[in-house]
Write a protein that holds these residues in place. Structure first.
Motif, PDB file in Angstrom:
ATOM      1  N   UNK A 136     -12.169  -7.937   8.787  1.00 24.43           N
ATOM      2  CA  UNK A 136     -13.288  -7.007   8.976  1.00 24.43           C
ATOM      3  C   UNK A 136     -12.742  -5.571   8.848  1.00 24.43           C
ATOM      4  N   UNK A 137     -13.417  -4.749   8.045  1.00 27.25           N
ATOM      5  CA  UNK A 137     -12.937  -3.384   7.789  1.00 27.25           C
ATOM      6  C   UNK A 137     -13.680  -2.425   8.715  1.00 27.25           C
ATOM      7  N   UNK A 138     -12.924  -1.711   9.541  1.00 24.64           N
ATOM      8  CA  UNK A 138     -13.515  -0.837  10.559  1.00 24.64           C
ATOM      9  C   UNK A 138     -13.804   0.553   9.986  1.00 24.64           C
ATOM     10  N   UNK A 139     -14.608   1.331  10.727  1.00 20.84           N
ATOM     11  CA  UNK A 139     -14.883   2.710  10.284  1.00 20.84           C
ATOM     12  C   UNK A 139     -13.710   3.616  10.633  1.00 20.84           C
ATOM     13  N   UNK A 140     -12.570   3.276  10.089  1.00 21.24           N
ATOM     14  CA  UNK A 140     -11.364   4.097  10.175  1.00 21.24           C
ATOM     15  C   UNK A 140     -10.851   4.252   8.764  1.00 21.24           C
ATOM     16  N   UNK A 141      -9.893   5.139   8.603  1.00 20.80           N
ATOM     17  CA  UNK A 141      -9.399   5.417   7.263  1.00 20.80           C
ATOM     18  C   UNK A 141      -8.949   4.125   6.562  1.00 20.80           C
ATOM     19  N   UNK A 142      -9.347   4.002   5.299  1.00 17.54           N
ATOM     20  CA  UNK A 142      -9.021   2.811   4.511  1.00 17.54           C
ATOM     21  C   UNK A 142      -8.151   3.257   3.331  1.00 17.54           C
ATOM     22  N   UNK A 143      -7.012   2.578   3.160  1.00 11.54           N
ATOM     23  CA  UNK A 143      -6.047   2.954   2.122  1.00 11.54           C
ATOM     24  C   UNK A 143      -5.967   1.878   1.046  1.00 11.54           C
ATOM     25  N   UNK A 144      -5.560   2.288  -0.157  1.00  9.01           N
ATOM     26  CA  UNK A 144      -5.335   1.301  -1.215  1.00  9.01           C
ATOM     27  C   UNK A 144      -4.207   1.745  -2.137  1.00  9.01           C
ATOM     28  N   UNK A 145      -3.417   0.764  -2.573  1.00  9.16           N
ATOM     29  CA  UNK A 145      -2.432   1.005  -3.629  1.00  9.16           C
ATOM     30  C   UNK A 145      -2.729   0.039  -4.771  1.00  9.16           C
ATOM     31  N   UNK A 146      -2.313   0.458  -5.972  1.00 11.25           N
ATOM     32  CA  UNK A 146      -2.665  -0.301  -7.169  1.00 11.25           C
ATOM     33  C   UNK A 146      -1.390  -0.741  -7.874  1.00 11.25           C
ATOM     34  N   UNK A 147      -1.399  -1.976  -8.359  1.00 12.60           N
ATOM     35  CA  UNK A 147      -0.338  -2.438  -9.250  1.00 12.60           C
ATOM     36  C   UNK A 147      -1.009  -2.805 -10.566  1.00 12.60           C
ATOM     37  N   UNK A 148      -0.580  -2.162 -11.642  1.00  4.46           N
ATOM     38  CA  UNK A 148      -1.165  -2.475 -12.938  1.00  4.46           C
ATOM     39  C   UNK A 148      -0.484  -3.745 -13.452  1.00  4.46           C
ATOM     40  N   UNK A 149      -1.248  -4.838 -13.511  1.00  3.94           N
ATOM     41  CA  UNK A 149      -0.689  -6.133 -13.903  1.00  3.94           C
ATOM     42  C   UNK A 149      -0.576  -6.251 -15.414  1.00  3.94           C
ATOM     43  N   UNK A 150      -1.464  -5.577 -16.123  1.00  6.11           N
ATOM     44  CA  UNK A 150      -1.411  -5.577 -17.584  1.00  6.11           C
ATOM     45  C   UNK A 150      -1.942  -4.249 -18.087  1.00  6.11           C
ATOM     46  N   UNK A 151      -1.232  -3.690 -19.048  1.00  7.02           N
ATOM     47  CA  UNK A 151      -1.743  -2.487 -19.701  1.00  7.02           C
ATOM     48  C   UNK A 151      -1.580  -2.660 -21.202  1.00  7.02           C
ATOM     49  N   UNK A 152      -2.667  -3.042 -21.852  1.00  2.74           N
ATOM     50  CA  UNK A 152      -2.652  -3.203 -23.299  1.00  2.74           C
ATOM     51  C   UNK A 152      -3.340  -2.032 -23.967  1.00  2.74           C
ATOM     52  N   UNK A 153      -3.571  -2.147 -25.266  1.00  2.00           N
ATOM     53  CA  UNK A 153      -4.237  -1.050 -25.972  1.00  2.00           C
ATOM     54  C   UNK A 153      -5.724  -1.008 -25.646  1.00  2.00           C
ATOM     55  N   UNK A 154      -6.297  -2.182 -25.426  1.00  2.95           N
ATOM     56  CA  UNK A 154      -7.745  -2.236 -25.206  1.00  2.95           C
ATOM     57  C   UNK A 154      -8.149  -2.755 -23.833  1.00  2.95           C
ATOM     58  N   UNK A 155      -7.189  -3.311 -23.100  1.00  7.00           N
ATOM     59  CA  UNK A 155      -7.530  -3.938 -21.818  1.00  7.00           C
ATOM     60  C   UNK A 155      -6.471  -3.645 -20.764  1.00  7.00           C
ATOM     61  N   UNK A 156      -6.922  -3.388 -19.557  1.00  8.02           N
ATOM     62  CA  UNK A 156      -6.004  -3.223 -18.428  1.00  8.02           C
ATOM     63  C   UNK A 156      -6.500  -4.062 -17.266  1.00  8.02           C
ATOM     64  N   UNK A 157      -5.538  -4.629 -16.508  1.00 10.50           N
ATOM     65  CA  UNK A 157      -5.871  -5.416 -15.324  1.00 10.50           C
ATOM     66  C   UNK A 157      -5.123  -4.818 -14.145  1.00 10.50           C
ATOM     67  N   UNK A 158      -5.849  -4.540 -13.075  1.00  8.90           N
ATOM     68  CA  UNK A 158      -5.251  -3.897 -11.903  1.00  8.90           C
ATOM     69  C   UNK A 158      -5.399  -4.786 -10.676  1.00  8.90           C
ATOM     70  N   UNK A 159      -4.300  -4.909  -9.908  1.00  5.45           N
ATOM     71  CA  UNK A 159      -4.347  -5.574  -8.598  1.00  5.45           C
ATOM     72  C   UNK A 159      -4.438  -4.481  -7.543  1.00  5.45           C
ATOM     73  N   UNK A 160      -5.398  -4.610  -6.651  1.00  7.79           N
ATOM     74  CA  UNK A 160      -5.607  -3.585  -5.637  1.00  7.79           C
ATOM     75  C   UNK A 160      -5.368  -4.195  -4.253  1.00  7.79           C
ATOM     76  N   UNK A 161      -4.618  -3.490  -3.420  1.00  4.60           N
ATOM     77  CA  UNK A 161      -4.384  -3.935  -2.042  1.00  4.60           C
ATOM     78  C   UNK A 161      -4.863  -2.870  -1.084  1.00  4.60           C
ATOM     79  N   UNK A 162      -5.654  -3.261  -0.107  1.00  8.53           N
ATOM     80  CA  UNK A 162      -6.206  -2.294   0.840  1.00  8.53           C
ATOM     81  C   UNK A 162      -5.813  -2.645   2.264  1.00  8.53           C
ATOM     82  N   UNK A 163      -5.575  -1.608   3.066  1.00 14.69           N
ATOM     83  CA  UNK A 163      -5.214  -1.820   4.473  1.00 14.69           C
ATOM     84  C   UNK A 163      -5.742  -0.675   5.321  1.00 14.69           C
ATOM     85  N   UNK A 164      -5.646  -0.826   6.658  1.00 16.34           N
ATOM     86  CA  UNK A 164      -6.067   0.260   7.547  1.00 16.34           C
ATOM     87  C   UNK A 164      -4.893   0.794   8.348  1.00 16.34           C
TER      88      UNK A 164
END
Lengths: 163, 131
Positions: B83-111
């Motif tokens: 459950x996500x509380x009304x406190x600051x929410x953070x996220x970091x991104x890992x780019x799993x694929x970066x091609x010429x036409x397509x990108x896939x990003x994994x996002x992780x969020x925590x408090x």
């Protein structure tokens, strides 16, 4: 406890609650101007307008896909309530949204959702968003939800129900 | 990189900001009552969490591409872990694929604790190369 023919009354109470669920009491739902237009058995349709605050490039009039996900997540929950005929506490387990066509701010859309399967306390929902005027497909989504998750019943959120 | 107030309605509404730390960008939002899904639990609406995760991934991709090429979200798949509380929410991104036409990003969020994820997402984006 009296055993009586309470089904019509209970049903009426649920429909009243459903109207109030989308009343202006909820800041996020009123931001999207959500209004139920069809409430069936696990099958619902809600209209909404994509608020300008979802614009993510200055003066682009492009609404961020998040506006669609917020609408889908809300209406998916509502489809589960419509099947249960009550506002039991539910939690989204996961949600997948496919963005089919770009949406502009101010656009009026309709979001339909079906709670098409239940297994124990897991409910599966699918749905879509179309432009209200021309039926153009904007987004499709599927989600899984935990029914009866810990936490208060949504019914208690209704005005005049409990403290 | 900060955006002037009034320039980006979505960022203003979410209270969005980004911070560079050890060559990694940490994105955050400061939720208010506006973003609550269940008022009694005071938990953030799942759609608001998804909006932030997708927008953070979009901003990270913009930063990495640094070309101004139009980026369009294809889809997003979000898992809600706590459950996500009304406190600051953070996220970091890992780019799993970066091609010429397509990108896939994994996002992780925590408090409170970066080791305790509250949500994760996979976002796919199509990249237009203009020509």
């Amino acid at each position: 406890m009296t055993v009586e023919k309470a089904i019509p009354a209970a049903h009426f109470e649920w429909l009243e609650g459903a109207q109030e669920f989308f009343s202006n009491a909820h800041p996020l739902f009123s931001r999207l101007d959500m209004k139920p237009v069809q409430i069936g058995d696990g099958d619902v349709c809600v209209t909404a307008t994509l608020n300008g605050l979802f614009e993510y490039h200055a003066n682009s009039q492009r609404a961020h896909g998040g506006a669609l996900t917020i609408l889908l997540d809300t209406v998916f929950g509502f489809a589960i309530f419509a099947q249960l005929r009550n506002f039991q506490s539910i939690a989204t387990i996961n949600l997948r949204t496919d963005y089919i066509s770009p949406a502009s701010t101010g656009l009026k859309v309709k979001c339909s959702a079906q709670c098409y399967a239940r297994r124990d306390n897991i409910a599966y929902v699918r749905g879509e968003i179309r432009e209200a005027e021309n039926d153009l497909l904007v987004a499709t989504a599927t989600g899984a939800f935990m029914v009866g998750s810990r936490g208060p019943d949504f019914k208690t959120l209704q005005p005049g129900a409990g403290s | 990189m900060t955006v002037a107030i009034g320039e980006n309605p979505l960022e203003n509404w979410l209270g969005f900001s980004s911070l560079e730390e050890d060559n990694e960008r940490v994105y955050s939002i400061t939720p208010t009552d506006e973003h609550i899904g269940n008022p009694l639990l005071r938990a953030l609406h799942g759609g608001v969490v998804a909006t932030f995760l997708e927008y953070a991934a979009y901003r990270e991709l913009q930063y990495i591409l640094d070309s101004g090429a139009p980026i369009e979200a294809v889809n997003i798949n979000v898992d809600y872990l706590k459950s996500v509380k009304t406190r600051k929410l953070y996220a970091t991104i890992r780019i799993a694929k970066l091609g010429r036409r397509l990108a896939v990003a994994d996002v992780h969020a925590w408090q409170e604790d970066a080791c305790v994820p509250v949500a994760k997402a996979v976002c796919s984006f199509s990249i237009s190369n203009g020509a």
